[in-house]
Design a protein around this motif. Structure first.
Motif, mmCIF file in Angstrom:
data_model
loop_
_atom_site.group_PDB
_atom_site.id
_atom_site.type_symbol
_atom_site.label_atom_id
_atom_site.label_comp_id
_atom_site.label_asym_id
_atom_site.label_seq_id
_atom_site.Cartn_x
_atom_site.Cartn_y
_atom_site.Cartn_z
ATOM 1 N N SER A 13 -3.351 37.861 -13.692
ATOM 2 C CA SER A 13 -3.201 36.602 -14.436
ATOM 3 C C SER A 13 -4.575 36.117 -14.837
ATOM 4 C CB SER A 13 -2.532 35.542 -13.550
ATOM 5 O OG SER A 13 -2.522 34.281 -14.209
ATOM 6 N N ARG A 15 -4.650 32.839 -15.967
ATOM 7 C CA ARG A 15 -4.396 31.389 -15.974
ATOM 8 C C ARG A 15 -5.424 30.681 -15.090
ATOM 9 N NH1 ARG A 15 -0.906 27.512 -13.667
ATOM 10 N NH2 ARG A 15 -0.437 28.809 -11.854
ATOM 11 N N SER A 18 -4.191 29.887 -11.671
ATOM 12 C CA SER A 18 -3.296 30.979 -11.234
ATOM 13 C C SER A 18 -3.185 31.086 -9.707
ATOM 14 C CB SER A 18 -3.839 32.300 -11.799
ATOM 15 O OG SER A 18 -3.335 33.399 -11.066
ATOM 16 N N PHE A 19 -1.958 31.149 -9.243
ATOM 17 C CA PHE A 19 -1.720 31.349 -7.800
ATOM 18 C C PHE A 19 -2.159 32.754 -7.382
ATOM 19 C CE2 PHE A 19 1.880 28.510 -9.208
ATOM 20 C CZ PHE A 19 1.233 27.338 -8.849
ATOM 21 N N ASN A 20 -1.985 33.698 -8.279
ATOM 22 C CA ASN A 20 -2.360 35.080 -7.936
ATOM 23 C C ASN A 20 -3.869 35.262 -7.861
ATOM 24 O OD1 ASN A 20 0.175 36.953 -7.768
ATOM 25 N ND2 ASN A 20 0.580 35.397 -9.325
ATOM 26 N N PRO A 82 1.403 38.647 -10.644
ATOM 27 C CA PRO A 82 2.421 37.649 -10.980
ATOM 28 C C PRO A 82 3.705 38.346 -11.441
ATOM 29 C CG PRO A 82 0.388 37.323 -12.267
ATOM 30 C CD PRO A 82 0.311 38.669 -11.628
ATOM 31 N N GLU A 83 4.794 37.617 -11.402
ATOM 32 C CA GLU A 83 6.060 38.178 -11.884
ATOM 33 C C GLU A 83 6.483 37.472 -13.162
ATOM 34 O OE1 GLU A 83 9.310 39.163 -9.093
ATOM 35 O OE2 GLU A 83 10.533 37.822 -10.299
ATOM 36 N N TYR A 84 6.615 38.248 -14.211
ATOM 37 C CA TYR A 84 7.167 37.744 -15.476
ATOM 38 C C TYR A 84 8.455 38.512 -15.748
ATOM 39 C CZ TYR A 84 2.865 35.287 -17.070
ATOM 40 O OH TYR A 84 1.799 34.444 -17.227
ATOM 41 N N ASN A 85 9.545 37.776 -15.840
ATOM 42 C CA ASN A 85 10.841 38.391 -16.143
ATOM 43 C C ASN A 85 11.139 39.593 -15.240
ATOM 44 O OD1 ASN A 85 11.640 36.612 -18.278
ATOM 45 N ND2 ASN A 85 10.053 37.566 -19.526
ATOM 46 N N GLY A 86 10.910 39.389 -13.974
ATOM 47 C CA GLY A 86 11.266 40.419 -12.990
ATOM 48 C C GLY A 86 10.328 41.607 -12.949
ATOM 49 N N SER A 135 4.366 33.523 -6.500
ATOM 50 C CA SER A 135 5.183 32.871 -7.524
ATOM 51 C C SER A 135 5.643 31.525 -6.991
ATOM 52 C CB SER A 135 6.397 33.759 -7.838
ATOM 53 O OG SER A 135 7.437 33.001 -8.393
ATOM 54 N N PRO A 136 5.867 30.561 -7.891
ATOM 55 C CA PRO A 136 6.430 29.282 -7.431
ATOM 56 C C PRO A 136 7.849 29.455 -6.906
ATOM 57 C CG PRO A 136 5.707 29.166 -9.744
ATOM 58 C CD PRO A 136 5.595 30.589 -9.316
ATOM 59 N N ARG A 143 9.726 41.129 -7.101
ATOM 60 C CA ARG A 143 10.264 42.135 -8.041
ATOM 61 C C ARG A 143 9.171 42.762 -8.898
ATOM 62 N NH1 ARG A 143 14.844 39.140 -11.160
ATOM 63 N NH2 ARG A 143 13.176 37.605 -11.218
HETATM 64 C C1 LIG Z 1 7.356 34.690 -19.393
HETATM 65 C C2 LIG Z 1 7.456 34.285 -17.961
HETATM 66 C C3 LIG Z 1 8.402 34.864 -17.156
HETATM 67 C C4 LIG Z 1 8.479 34.520 -15.800
HETATM 68 N N1 LIG Z 1 9.384 35.162 -15.013
HETATM 69 C C5 LIG Z 1 9.357 34.942 -13.676
HETATM 70 C C6 LIG Z 1 10.180 35.719 -12.811
HETATM 71 O O1 LIG Z 1 10.905 36.604 -13.218
HETATM 72 N N2 LIG Z 1 10.111 35.463 -11.481
HETATM 73 C C7 LIG Z 1 9.282 34.505 -10.964
HETATM 74 O O2 LIG Z 1 9.256 34.338 -9.738
HETATM 75 N N3 LIG Z 1 8.501 33.745 -11.760
HETATM 76 C C8 LIG Z 1 8.519 33.954 -13.106
HETATM 77 N N4 LIG Z 1 7.711 33.228 -13.922
HETATM 78 C C9 LIG Z 1 6.893 32.154 -13.355
HETATM 79 C C10 LIG Z 1 5.579 32.689 -12.827
HETATM 80 O O3 LIG Z 1 5.789 33.209 -11.529
HETATM 81 C C11 LIG Z 1 4.561 31.549 -12.779
HETATM 82 O O4 LIG Z 1 4.242 31.158 -14.114
HETATM 83 C C12 LIG Z 1 3.319 31.928 -12.010
HETATM 84 O O5 LIG Z 1 2.550 30.768 -11.845
HETATM 85 C C13 LIG Z 1 2.531 33.018 -12.727
HETATM 86 O O6 LIG Z 1 1.483 33.484 -11.911
HETATM 87 P P1 LIG Z 1 0.017 32.842 -11.906
HETATM 88 O O7 LIG Z 1 0.144 31.489 -11.266
HETATM 89 O O8 LIG Z 1 -0.794 33.775 -11.101
HETATM 90 O O9 LIG Z 1 -0.459 32.743 -13.338
HETATM 91 C C14 LIG Z 1 7.599 33.545 -15.272
HETATM 92 C C15 LIG Z 1 6.655 32.949 -16.115
HETATM 93 C C16 LIG Z 1 6.561 33.332 -17.427
HETATM 94 C C17 LIG Z 1 5.483 32.715 -18.304
#
Ligand SMILES: Cc1cc2nc3c(=O)[nH]c(=O)nc-3n(C[C@H](O)[C@H](O)[C@H](O)COP(=O)(O)O)c2cc1C
Length: 205
Positions: A13, A15, A18-20, A82-86, A135-136, A143
């Motif tokens: 990430s 961001r 960012s938590f990660n 981080p997890e985006y869409n699984g 993740s939050p 995943r």
């Molecule tokens: C496009 C998108 C998809 C996401 N999908 C998931 C998900 O599948 N599972 C999840 O736990 N969080 C999901 N999130 C939330 C992220 O876990 C959250 O934004 C997190 O803060 C991202 O990591 P970071 O803080 O290191 O940037 C998603 C966020 C985005 C922007």
């Protein structure tokens, strides 16, 4: 006594809050506390474009070579995903795709460098990798690790047996960025210890 292993640490990430990134920095601190040598990097500090084979055909970008050297130069890695869409993020995928693609000589990559990095899996082979996620949500991005682990195995990495997914990450860190919960820190430490152990042992082979 053998030299403590060098461990490369990064998050998928860019961001600001960012938590990660926070989790990766905690891992770096624990690597240092354990007597090993952490290198924490920010992927956004590397000037790496979105992967495009036509662009690559004109020569591998300088920072991709730098990334390959960094990855290859460390015995182990810890990745906070981080997890985006699984799954894992485009930033992580793009970084790994470039790092695993055979180098091509051009304006920013010499013929010697292209030869050095002609094998795409070279930066990955034999690396001991510890996986973290944050993740939050309740599953902590678990995943994403299910997708990241086979990708890394396919590139000839050794995965640490333990991994850790930090759930409810928005409440997990104090103002200094440290994990509030000692049991969460212990789980990161378990991953750190396995990476250090595995990296030390493989280096002796
Ligand atoms: C496009 C998108 C998809 C996401 N999908 C998931 C998900 O599948 N599972 C999840 O736990 N969080 C999901 N999130 C939330 C992220 O876990 C959250 O934004 C997190 O803060 C991202 O990591 P970071 O803080 O290191 O940037 C998603 C966020 C985005 C922007």
């Amino acid at each position: 006594m053998s030299t403590p292993p060098s461990i490369l640490i990064f998050a998928g990430s860019s961001r600001v809050n960012s938590f990660n990134r926070k989790l990766a920095k905690e891992a770096a601190r624990l690597v240092r506390d354990a007597g090993a040598r952490p290198t924490y990097i920010e992927l956004q500090d590397l000037n790496i474009p979105l992967y495009n084979a036509d662009l690559e055909a004109r020569g591998t970008p300088r920072d991709v070579i730098r990334l390959k050297e960094l990855m290859h130069g460390h015995a182990g890695w810890i990745i906070a995903s981080p997890e985006y869409n699984g799954s894992y993020t485009a930033l992580l995928k793009n970084t790994i795709d470039w790092a695993s693609s055979p180098a091509i000589a051009g304006a920013e990559c010499s013929a010697l460098e292209a030869d050095t990095w002609k094998n795409g899996t070279k930066p990955f082979t034999g690396k001991v990798v510890g996986l973290l996620s944050a993740s939050p949500g309740g599953l902590g991005g678990l995943r994403s690790l299910d997708h990241l682990a086979p990708l890394l195995r396919n590139l000839h990495c050794w995965l640490a047996p333990q991994q850790f997914a930090l759930g409810k990450a928005a409440d997990a860190f104090d103002a200094q960025g440290h994990l509030k919960d000692a049991s969460a820190e212990a789980k990161v430490k378990a991953v750190v210890n396995e990476v250090i152990f595995g990296a030390s042992r493989l280096a002796q082979l």
